[in-house]
Write a protein that holds these residues in place. Structure first.
Motif, short mmCIF file in Angstrom:
data_model
loop_
_atom_site.label_atom_id
_atom_site.label_comp_id
_atom_site.label_asym_id
_atom_site.label_seq_id
_atom_site.Cartn_x
_atom_site.Cartn_y
_atom_site.Cartn_z
N ILE A 21 0.84 -1.20 0.00
CA ILE A 21 0.00 0.00 0.00
C ILE A 21 0.88 1.25 0.00
O ILE A 21 0.69 2.16 -0.81
N TYR A 22 1.87 1.26 0.89
CA TYR A 22 2.75 2.42 0.98
C TYR A 22 3.68 2.51 -0.22
O TYR A 22 4.02 3.61 -0.67
N TRP A 23 4.08 1.37 -0.76
CA TRP A 23 4.92 1.35 -1.96
C TRP A 23 4.14 1.96 -3.13
O TRP A 23 4.67 2.73 -3.91
N LYS A 24 2.87 1.60 -3.23
CA LYS A 24 2.03 2.15 -4.30
C LYS A 24 1.95 3.67 -4.18
O LYS A 24 2.07 4.38 -5.18
N ARG A 25 1.78 4.17 -2.97
CA ARG A 25 1.72 5.61 -2.75
C ARG A 25 3.05 6.27 -3.10
O ARG A 25 3.10 7.35 -3.69
N GLU A 26 4.15 5.61 -2.74
CA GLU A 26 5.47 6.13 -3.07
C GLU A 26 5.67 6.17 -4.58
O GLU A 26 6.20 7.15 -5.12
N TRP A 27 5.22 5.13 -5.27
CA TRP A 27 5.34 5.07 -6.73
C TRP A 27 4.55 6.22 -7.37
O TRP A 27 5.03 6.86 -8.29
N ASP A 28 3.34 6.44 -6.87
CA ASP A 28 2.51 7.53 -7.41
C ASP A 28 3.19 8.88 -7.21
O ASP A 28 3.08 9.76 -8.06
N LYS A 29 3.90 9.02 -6.10
CA LYS A 29 4.55 10.30 -5.79
C LYS A 29 5.85 10.49 -6.57
O LYS A 29 6.09 11.55 -7.13
N SER A 75 -6.47 -1.86 -5.43
CA SER A 75 -6.72 -0.66 -4.62
C SER A 75 -6.16 -0.84 -3.22
O SER A 75 -5.87 -1.96 -2.79
N ASP A 76 -6.05 0.26 -2.50
CA ASP A 76 -5.64 0.19 -1.10
C ASP A 76 -6.60 -0.69 -0.31
O ASP A 76 -6.19 -1.48 0.53
N ARG A 83 -5.77 -4.04 1.83
CA ARG A 83 -6.08 -4.13 3.26
C ARG A 83 -6.89 -5.39 3.57
O ARG A 83 -6.61 -6.10 4.55
#
Length: 136
Positions: free
Chosen positions: A27-35, A109-110, A114
């Motif tokens: 989940i956090y990796w996905k957010r990091e990738w988006d950023k 999705s997140d 989860r």
């Protein structure tokens, strides 16, 4: 036999840590990738955790099989092994998600991740119940 039990429990704890942590890390990796738009340090950490815990899972399985043989394969051990194999399939699916994430493919999705993460908790509870209660 006590040392084998100790090694088994330690390896199970390590493997379970990854089973719980890697889907959350995705989940956090996905957010990091988006950023960032690229592979960052969280991805590297997630891959390393997954790989390391795979070895722990193999050791846990081998020591568990050895213990089952020493105990004469009681029925509860068969049920535990079936549940462990189901959890191993979950772990394999997690590995598929990690490989796709490594290529920058995050289709889940997140919320999916989860829920996927919580499934392993139910598997762990079922295994613990079988080991403690020994229903057969």
């Amino acid at each position: 036999m006590d040392w084998v039990k100790i090694i088994h429990i330690l390896c199970v704890m390590g493997w379970m840590t990854s089973i719980f942590a890697v889907p959350r890390a995705l989940i956090y990796w996905k957010r990091e990738w988006d950023k960032l738009g690229e592979f960052g340090p969280l991805g590297d950490l997630t891959i390393r955790l997954y790989r390391f815990s795979a070895g722990l899972g193999v050791i846990a399985l081998l020591t568990g099989l050895w213990l089952g043989a020493q105990w004469g394969w009681p029925a509860w051990v068969h049920l535990k092994l079936a549940l462990v194999l189901a959890l191993a399939a979950h772990y394999g699916w997690t590995g598929r998600l990690v490989l796709r994430a490594r290529r920058g493919v995050f289709t889940e999705s997140d919320r999916y991740l989860r829920i996927f993460n919580e499934i392993s908790v139910f598997g762990a509870i079922a295994i613990l119940w079988v080991v403690v209660v020994k229903p057969f």
